[in-house]
Design an enzyme around this catalytic site. Structure first.
Site, short mmCIF file in Angstrom:
data_model
loop_
_atom_site.label_atom_id
_atom_site.label_comp_id
_atom_site.label_asym_id
_atom_site.label_seq_id
_atom_site.Cartn_x
_atom_site.Cartn_y
_atom_site.Cartn_z
N ARG A 90 0.81 -1.21 0.00
CA ARG A 90 0.00 0.00 0.00
C ARG A 90 0.85 1.26 0.00
NH1 ARG A 90 -3.40 -2.37 4.81
NH2 ARG A 90 -1.33 -3.25 4.99
N SER A 128 -7.65 -3.89 7.23
CA SER A 128 -8.64 -4.58 8.05
C SER A 128 -8.78 -3.86 9.40
CB SER A 128 -8.22 -6.03 8.30
OG SER A 128 -8.11 -6.70 7.08
#
Ligand code: ADP
Length: 158
Positions: A90, A128
């Protein structure tokens, strides 16, 4: 036949993970998503719940399957006859850890390579952990996870 694994916690699976799964599935003949059973962590969802949510998410992708594993990713890869470990990147914050893991895995098992896919920009911020945090305070997570995952999280926090 080129086989890959995509190991992770997936607590829970997000659209960011799904994007990586769909793209990685184009590079390998078969991809197994591996849900890590890590007794040291206290996940929100059990391994069985995480596997089930992934199973629903990938049901339309023919060359992807999911199962739980414990222990080292390279061992799981060998078990699946896989030579590729897929990971998503990311931001630079992921990089140092991921590089170290990939190099360690390479020393542990020379025949296995890590394939990094950079996140789709739409999901670069998504993890998450932040999904769980937003859900915990009754925020809207519909842009982060598929509808059935959203339902499951809401049940946990209701
Ligand atoms: P782990 O505990 O192994 O990091 P995660 O479920 O958090 O497990 O992540 C599994 C993999 O998916 C990791 O390679 C992580 O960088 C990647 N990943 C997580 N979220 C995203 C996202 N939004 N976009 C792309 N890759 C992601």
């Amino acid at each position: 036949m080129l086989r890959g694994i995509y190991p992770g916690s997936f607590d829970p699976i997000t659209y960011g993970h799904l994007d990586i799964i769909k793209r990685a599935a184009k590079f390998v003949d078969h991809l197994t998503v591996g849900v890590l059973h890590n007794p040291a962590k206290r996940p929100l969802f059990s391994v069985e719940e995480r596997v089930e949510m992934i199973r629903q998410s990938i049901k339309d992708i023919p060359n992807v399957s999911v199962e739980a594993f414990s222990g080292l990713s390279v061992m799981f890869a060998k078990q699946k006859n896989a030579t590729v470990i897929v990971r998503g990147l990311r931001a630079v914050t992921d990089f140092e850890y991921e590089l170290q893991m990939a190099q360690t895995n390479r020393v542990l098992s020379e025949g296995i390579d890590t394939l990094f896919l950079t996140t789709a920009l739409d999901y670069a911020y998504l993890s998450s952990t932040n999904v769980r945090e937003v859900a915990c305070f009754q925020g809207d997570i519909s842009k982060f996870v598929p509808p059935f995952v959203e339902k499951k999280i809401k049940e946990k926090y209701s």
